[in-house]
Design a protein around this motif. Structure first.
Motif: not given
Length: 416
Positions: A323-342
């Motif tokens: 669960s911790v790793y999934q939360s981290r994954r989601d946080a990271l990809f949310g941030a990546l999406d926000s800067i346009g790194w697809k």
């Protein structure tokens, strides 16, 4: 030149004259060819660069290595503390390890994957999974034989093949094929000479998982061509979005053609404890035990007891970790999406695999991120030729630090 010897504590000192010093300095010590043939440790350079930045006082966010950042669960640590007081464990353990630990991992596989294992014949205890990955090549390969290796893939597969004197044939993992090997693309010569092949899902470095159909295809391919399968299941407990990764051994016929390597390093944050297993084909397990008879005398018994507690006790700590790793994954990809790194979201493991922006190679991007943003990422080329064009980031820091890393990257203006 003055040499200190074992006699010095009782007051005896030896001195060398100039001629003796010259003879010693000229004495030729040449490494065995097997050491010369070992692959270069690509990531040693990565660590050195990161350490230099840290030593210079910079706040470095290290997302380049695969070292779990959370502690071992307390009940496992307590089990070791108590077991360390048992005088039985102060003696040499059985060469092949204690049966109770083999029974424990067999129980875990039965409960998690529905796989039945004979603890005495189908389980070998390893000094961490990495050891087995190197040993199996030495057990099965002769000079001139071929080992099929995923590209990109875990570099320590290369080490065992080099030590055996065999050669590698690479199986490209391409995004267009969901980062699965395409067996039909291998040449007949490579297939005919192959005696061993490595597969690894959840995958390091790409973060993808494999479907049951892939494992069936792999078993059929191996049986048809007489190739032993070595499934590296190091990240087997870490699957996202409610999906449990599939074990190779769940496939009918898997134990007839191969084995699986499992480790407690990732599942229970026990990387420093060095507990792993080789599971499956009884003859390969026998070979692993045989070669280890010549290297080791098994793990400290207290660690074996604590490892059995990890495997047979409550598994809430594993669920929490995922669960911790999934939360981290989601946080990271949310941030990546926000800067346009697809990039595609990781399906398992604690790694993410990100395409390099135009104008950079994987290594030049990694160097620039370390130099300009004080962020460590692993260049994809370090995992093989087909890793070029990507960098690997680990989910091994807090959500806040992951978001900070992406904010630093955003400030570089790489994505418009």
């Amino acid at each position: 030149m003055r040499l200190r010897t074992i006699f010095e504590p009782i007051g005896v000192t030896f001195r060398m004259n100039n001629a003796a010093q010259s003879a010693v300095s000229a004495f030729p010590i040449q490494p065995a060819q097997r050491l010369v043939d070992l692959p270069t440790q690509f990531f040693a350079k990565l660590v050195r660069k990161a350490n230099e930045q840290t030593a210079a006082g910079h706040d470095v966010i290290n997302l380049g290595q695969g070292n779990p950042d959370r502690p071992t669960p307390p009940h496992i640590v307590k089990a070791l503390q108590e077991a360390a007081e048992n005088p039985l464990y102060h003696r040499y353990p059985p060469f092949n390890g204690y049966l109770f630990l083999k029974e424990a991992v067999a129980k875990r596989y039965r409960e998690d994957y529905g796989v039945e294992l004979d603890p005495e014949k189908e389980v070998a205890i390893l000094f961490g999974g990495k050891t087995g990955l190197v040993e199996i090549a030495q057990c099965l390969l002769n000079p001139g034989d071929v080992c099929l290796v995923p590209d990109p893939g875990y570099p320590d597969y290369w080490s065992g093949v080099a030590l055996s004197g065999a050669r590698m044939a690479f199986m490209p993992l391409r995004e267009a094929n969901a980062f699965l090997p395409d067996y039909s693309a291998l040449s007949s010569d490579e297939i005919n000479k192959a005696k061993l092949m490595f597969i690894n899902y959840p995958n390091n470095p790409t973060g993808v998982t494999a479907p049951a159909s892939f494992y069936k295809e792999t078993v059929d391919f191996a049986a048809r061509n007489g190739i032993v399968v070595a499934s590296d299941f190091a990240y087997g407990a870490i699957g996202f979005d409610g999906q449990q990764p599939i074990s190779f051994l769940q496939t009918p016929g898997a134990k007839e053609v191969g084995i699986e390597f499992y480790t407690l390093s990732k599942t229970y944050n026990m990387a420093g404890w060095r507990v792993g297993f080789c599971l499956g084909n009884a003859e390969v397990v026998r070979m692993i035990n045989l070669i280890q008879d010549h290297y080791y005398c098994s793990l400290f018994g207290g660690i074996q007891e604590a490892a059995s507690v990890a495997l047979t006790g409550p598994q809430d700590c594993v669920k929490e970790l995922v669960s911790v790793y999934q939360s981290r994954r989601d946080a990271l990809f949310g941030a990546l999406d926000s800067i346009g790194w697809k990039a595609n979201r990781s399906q398992g493991s604690f790694f993410t695999w990100l395409p390099v922006p135009k104008g950079y190679s994987s290594e030049s991007l990694a160097d620039m991120l370390l130099d300009k943003a004080k962020i460590v990422v692993a260049p994809g080329v370090g995992f093989g030729e087909h890793g070029e064009g990507y960098v690997r980031l680990g989910l091994l820091s807090t959500e806040a630090r992951l978001k900070e890393a992406i904010a630093r990257i955003q400030a570089l203006g790489l994505f418009g």
